[in-house]
Design a protein around this motif. Structure first.
Motif, mmCIF file in Angstrom:
data_model
loop_
_atom_site.group_PDB
_atom_site.id
_atom_site.type_symbol
_atom_site.label_atom_id
_atom_site.label_comp_id
_atom_site.label_asym_id
_atom_site.label_seq_id
_atom_site.Cartn_x
_atom_site.Cartn_y
_atom_site.Cartn_z
ATOM 1 N N VAL A 556 62.614 85.496 12.191
ATOM 2 C CA VAL A 556 62.879 84.202 11.949
ATOM 3 C C VAL A 556 64.143 83.858 12.277
ATOM 4 C CG1 VAL A 556 61.192 84.437 9.659
ATOM 5 C CG2 VAL A 556 63.770 84.859 9.455
ATOM 6 N N PRO A 557 64.491 82.465 12.593
ATOM 7 C CA PRO A 557 63.465 81.245 12.357
ATOM 8 C C PRO A 557 62.397 81.126 13.292
ATOM 9 C CG PRO A 557 65.467 80.280 13.005
ATOM 10 C CD PRO A 557 65.626 81.822 12.832
ATOM 11 N N GLU A 558 61.081 81.190 12.996
ATOM 12 C CA GLU A 558 60.113 81.415 14.174
ATOM 13 C C GLU A 558 60.022 80.257 15.361
ATOM 14 O OE1 GLU A 558 56.255 83.058 12.464
ATOM 15 O OE2 GLU A 558 57.131 82.433 10.869
ATOM 16 N N ASN A 559 60.707 79.225 14.834
ATOM 17 C CA ASN A 559 60.617 77.896 15.837
ATOM 18 C C ASN A 559 61.756 78.211 16.878
ATOM 19 O OD1 ASN A 559 62.714 77.539 14.170
ATOM 20 N ND2 ASN A 559 62.715 75.375 14.312
ATOM 21 N N TRP A 560 62.549 79.116 16.726
ATOM 22 C CA TRP A 560 63.473 79.705 17.662
ATOM 23 C C TRP A 560 62.985 80.906 18.224
ATOM 24 C CZ3 TRP A 560 69.402 79.368 16.311
ATOM 25 C CH2 TRP A 560 69.818 78.239 16.150
ATOM 26 N N THR A 561 62.542 81.823 17.264
ATOM 27 C CA THR A 561 62.149 83.248 18.067
ATOM 28 C C THR A 561 60.870 83.376 19.058
ATOM 29 O OG1 THR A 561 61.136 83.773 16.077
ATOM 30 C CG2 THR A 561 63.467 84.206 16.190
ATOM 31 N N THR A 562 59.770 82.505 18.604
ATOM 32 C CA THR A 562 58.761 82.460 19.145
ATOM 33 C C THR A 562 59.063 82.083 20.702
ATOM 34 O OG1 THR A 562 57.261 82.065 17.241
ATOM 35 C CG2 THR A 562 56.379 81.753 19.318
ATOM 36 N N PRO A 563 59.721 80.801 21.004
ATOM 37 C CA PRO A 563 59.795 80.805 22.517
ATOM 38 C C PRO A 563 60.971 81.501 23.182
ATOM 39 C CG PRO A 563 60.483 79.002 21.074
ATOM 40 C CD PRO A 563 60.095 79.820 20.129
ATOM 41 N N ALA A 564 61.798 81.978 22.285
ATOM 42 C CA ALA A 564 62.836 83.120 22.878
ATOM 43 C C ALA A 564 62.057 84.260 23.303
ATOM 44 C CB ALA A 564 63.826 83.131 21.844
ATOM 45 N N ALA A 565 61.179 84.907 22.513
ATOM 46 C CA ALA A 565 60.350 85.707 23.016
ATOM 47 C C ALA A 565 59.518 85.598 24.193
ATOM 48 C CB ALA A 565 59.533 86.352 21.722
ATOM 49 N N GLN A 566 59.060 84.742 24.291
ATOM 50 C CA GLN A 566 58.230 84.426 25.574
ATOM 51 C C GLN A 566 59.257 84.333 26.857
ATOM 52 O OE1 GLN A 566 56.489 80.533 24.636
ATOM 53 N NE2 GLN A 566 54.718 81.544 23.598
ATOM 54 N N ARG A 567 60.347 83.723 26.606
ATOM 55 C CA ARG A 567 61.340 83.883 27.807
ATOM 56 C C ARG A 567 61.787 85.238 28.042
ATOM 57 N NH1 ARG A 567 63.775 79.563 24.575
ATOM 58 N NH2 ARG A 567 65.364 80.974 24.113
ATOM 59 N N ASP A 568 62.289 86.003 26.977
ATOM 60 C CA ASP A 568 62.755 87.127 27.106
ATOM 61 C C ASP A 568 61.857 88.302 27.712
ATOM 62 O OD1 ASP A 568 64.977 85.925 26.527
ATOM 63 O OD2 ASP A 568 65.327 87.456 24.330
ATOM 64 N N SER A 569 60.401 87.980 27.357
ATOM 65 C CA SER A 569 59.411 88.833 28.008
ATOM 66 C C SER A 569 59.406 88.748 29.336
ATOM 67 C CB SER A 569 58.291 88.557 27.405
ATOM 68 O OG SER A 569 57.077 89.423 27.835
ATOM 69 N N ILE A 570 59.652 87.630 29.971
ATOM 70 C CA ILE A 570 59.801 87.470 31.336
ATOM 71 C C ILE A 570 61.068 88.241 31.965
ATOM 72 C CG2 ILE A 570 60.146 85.745 33.354
ATOM 73 C CD1 ILE A 570 58.315 83.899 31.580
ATOM 74 N N THR A 571 61.977 87.877 31.153
ATOM 75 C CA THR A 571 63.463 88.670 31.836
ATOM 76 C C THR A 571 63.276 90.176 31.598
ATOM 77 O OG1 THR A 571 64.681 86.613 30.901
ATOM 78 C CG2 THR A 571 65.761 88.840 31.192
ATOM 79 N N LEU A 572 62.887 90.642 30.984
ATOM 80 C CA LEU A 572 62.640 92.089 30.434
ATOM 81 C C LEU A 572 61.652 92.783 31.543
ATOM 82 C CD1 LEU A 572 63.678 94.417 28.818
ATOM 83 C CD2 LEU A 572 61.909 94.103 27.141
ATOM 84 N N PHE A 573 60.560 92.067 31.724
ATOM 85 C CA PHE A 573 59.294 92.897 32.312
ATOM 86 C C PHE A 573 59.103 92.295 33.847
ATOM 87 C CE2 PHE A 573 58.567 93.645 27.781
ATOM 88 C CZ PHE A 573 58.591 95.141 27.961
ATOM 89 N N GLN A 574 59.879 91.318 34.268
ATOM 90 C CA GLN A 574 59.540 90.636 35.627
ATOM 91 C C GLN A 574 59.750 91.697 36.715
ATOM 92 O OE1 GLN A 574 62.173 87.222 36.020
ATOM 93 N NE2 GLN A 574 64.076 88.484 35.785
#
Length: 574
Positions: A556-574
């Motif tokens: 939490v807060p989910e309105n921050w962490t949900t889009p951040a997770a989507q961005r970071d997934s690309i950064t981590l696994f691209q």
């Protein structure tokens, strides 16, 4: 008298006219092979990359190019765990010669150092294995407590074309922090710098060239203190006398020169892991009568994936390759849901929660701690084979039940998530704690500041992780998963793997605040086999599994962490 003078004159003239002779040597190192002996990917049932059989093509070519007496082949440890090929000969077929010993003997290694994952295989495995290996096994700082002498040889002297090489073996000192004592009973692990300093004078008296063969990473610049996990750079700087240091353990490739306290330059090489590279040190040695000196030392890392598999060695080991294939292809159940570790970085996942549920079922504990031990693993929908278990659970850890207070559980989780997530100050920040220096590394796992095998989540409690809060204030535990209140002062039974329970990663000691010497007193139950074995037995019993995320915690807060997770997934696994 005249004849004697003429003879002396002739000998003197011969000595004066003799020219220094330059001899070129190649010193080859493998390290952190982790069972990748054969060019077959047992986890995905297809041809594999790297492997010692492929590396042998390069080794053989160097021996033909340089002549065998000008090539040394060394291994720096962690060769007995990580692949089904190692597991099979560690625990399933204990009658045949261990495949690892057979491979090392075939390749004619000159010496090897023991690694922490070799120790983790247990006395029965590594004691048998070292007896079957024809080359010297080294470990100068692995001390037999009953005698005060090294458990294995501290160093060995290798003679090649009139030049004497001393090879000193040292092991990272972290074993008591990671492994149950029964795996290293009768041993202690002394500081690498102190032990190297102890043996240097006698090695220099006996040898022309001194090589360090260390199962310990390069480590931090200007490191201080004793018993550092990655101390190769520290030894190179503080102990004059080494001409070359070959190291491993941290899986981070290195090729660099280090200046020691005398101002001399020491070449330090690390090949990474899984036999994808071989470290190559080119040494030019000048021999002038009895005097021998190293004129130059240069290094590079040879990409073994560019070499073809050696056909003769492949044919020789085909029976062992087939035996492991048969073992790994055994069907143990069926999976209705794809399991992948990727979601585990950003919240509850079916992959990690499946292990949580099994740990709770096996132990009867109230709470479970689990991290994604495989950085990027996937088990697809369909048939589950033995090979999938090595994706699901990477290491041979035992399972403990420990007694922890509610406050210690909270502190444990605070430490875990502080190394996992950064403190977000705006919606555009990263959720994950990346390493700014390595965020663009081609090795995805190196982009994180903390290894993901220390990202422990919990099951059995309901909690939130507020990533806008600083370390120590992120975790809010609302209740037990049963709905009962969670009490910071109450003692709970917690299921945890033996690496974590022995202090690995610091979550129990620095996080929960339990003194290391007190950890063993907190263990109230332990399995006698590794956790992977119990996972296989559980799946065989269930036959059909459909893992789902438990969703017992969230960022939490989910309105921050949900889009951040989507961005970071690309950064981590691209």
């Amino acid at each position: 008298m005249k004849h004697l003078l003429l003879l002396l004159f002739a000998l003197t003239a011969t000595t004066l006219s003799a020219k220094p002779r330059e001899i070129r040597f190649k010193i080859l190192e493998t390290t952190d092979v982790h069972g990748n002996y054969f060019p077959y990917d047992y986890l995905n049932q297809q041809p594999g990359e790297g492997s010692l059989i492929r590396a042998y093509s390069f080794v053989k070519a160097q021996r033909q190019l340089m002549k065998p007496q000008h090539v040394l082949l060394l291994d720096a440890g962690d060769i007995l765990q990580g692949q089904p090929s190692a597991y099979y000969y560690n625990f399933m077929d204990t009658v045949s010669q261990h495949a690892c010993a057979s491979v090392l003997n075939y390749m004619q290694y000159d010496a090897a150092t023991v690694g922490n994952h070799d120790i983790e295989a247990g006395h029965a495995v590594y004691d048998r294995w070292t007896k079957e290996c024809r080359m010297p096994m080294l470990g100068a700082n692995i001390i037999r407590t009953s005698t005060g002498q090294p458990y294995w040889r501290p160093y060995t002297i290798i003679k090649k074309d009139g030049v004497r090489f001393a090879v000193l073996g040292l092991l990272t000192t972290g074993i008591p922090n990671w492994l149950p004592e029964n795996l290293w009973s009768g041993m202690r692990f002394d500081d690498m710098v102190e032990v190297a300093r102890k043996y240097m004078p006698e090695m220099r008296r006996q040898a022309d060239v001194v090589i360090g063969l260390f199962h310990s990473g390069v480590g931090r610049e200007n490191a201080t203190g004793t018993k550092n996990e990655n101390a190769s750079l520290q030894v190179a700087q503080q102990v004059p006398g080494f001409d070359l240091i070959l190291c491993g353990h941290d899986h981070r490739k290195a090729n660099r020169k280090i200046a020691n306290v005398n101002g001399d330059s020491v070449l330090v090489l690390n090949t990474g892991a899984n036999a994808h590279f071989v470290a190559v040190a080119d040494l030019v040695v000048e021999k002038n009568g009895k005097k021998v000196s190293v004129k130059s030392a240069t290094g590079h890392l040879e990409d073994i994936d560019q070499w073809e598999v050696n056909p003769e060695m492949l044919a020789h080991f085909q029976p062992q390759i087939d035996a492991v294939k048969k073992f790994t292809q055994e069907v143990i159940g069926h999976n209705a849901t794809e399991l992948t570790t990727r979601p585990a970085f950003f919240g509850p996942s079916a992959f990690v929660d499946f292990i949580h549920q099994l740990q709770l079922k096996i132990t009867g504990a109230q709470i479970s701690f689990v991290a994604p031990l495989s950085f990027d693993a996937r088990i697809p929908v369909g048939t589950i084979r033995v090979s999938d278990m090595f994706n699901l659970y990477k290491f041979e850890n035992m399972l403990y039940v420990m007694q922890l207070t509610g406050q210690e559980i909270k502190n444990f989780l605070e430490y875990s998530y502080a190394g996992w997530t950064q403190q977000m100050s705006s919606p555009s920040d990263h959720l994950l704690l990346f390493n700014d220096r390595t965020i663009n590394s081609p090795e995805s796992w190196q982009r994180l500041r903390t290894p993901s095998y220390n990202f422990d989540s919990a099951a059995g409690i309901l909690y939130e992780v507020d990533v806008t809060k600083p370390r120590g204030q992120k975790i809010t535990i609302k209740s037990l998963a049963t709905g009962e209140p969670f009490d910071l002062k109450q003692t709970y039974r917690v299921a945890v793997n033996s690496y974590r329970g022995n202090g690995g990663g610091g979550l129990m000691t620095e996080g929960a605040g339990i003194p290391r010497e007190q950890l063993v007193k907190r263990v109230v139950w332990s399995t006698d086999k590794d956790l992977r074995y119990y996972l296989m037995q559980e799946i065989r019993q269930q036959k059909d599994i459909a893992p789902k995320a438990l969703n017992q915690w969230k960022f939490v807060p989910e309105n921050w962490t949900t889009p951040a997770a989507q961005r970071d997934s690309i950064t981590l696994f691209q």
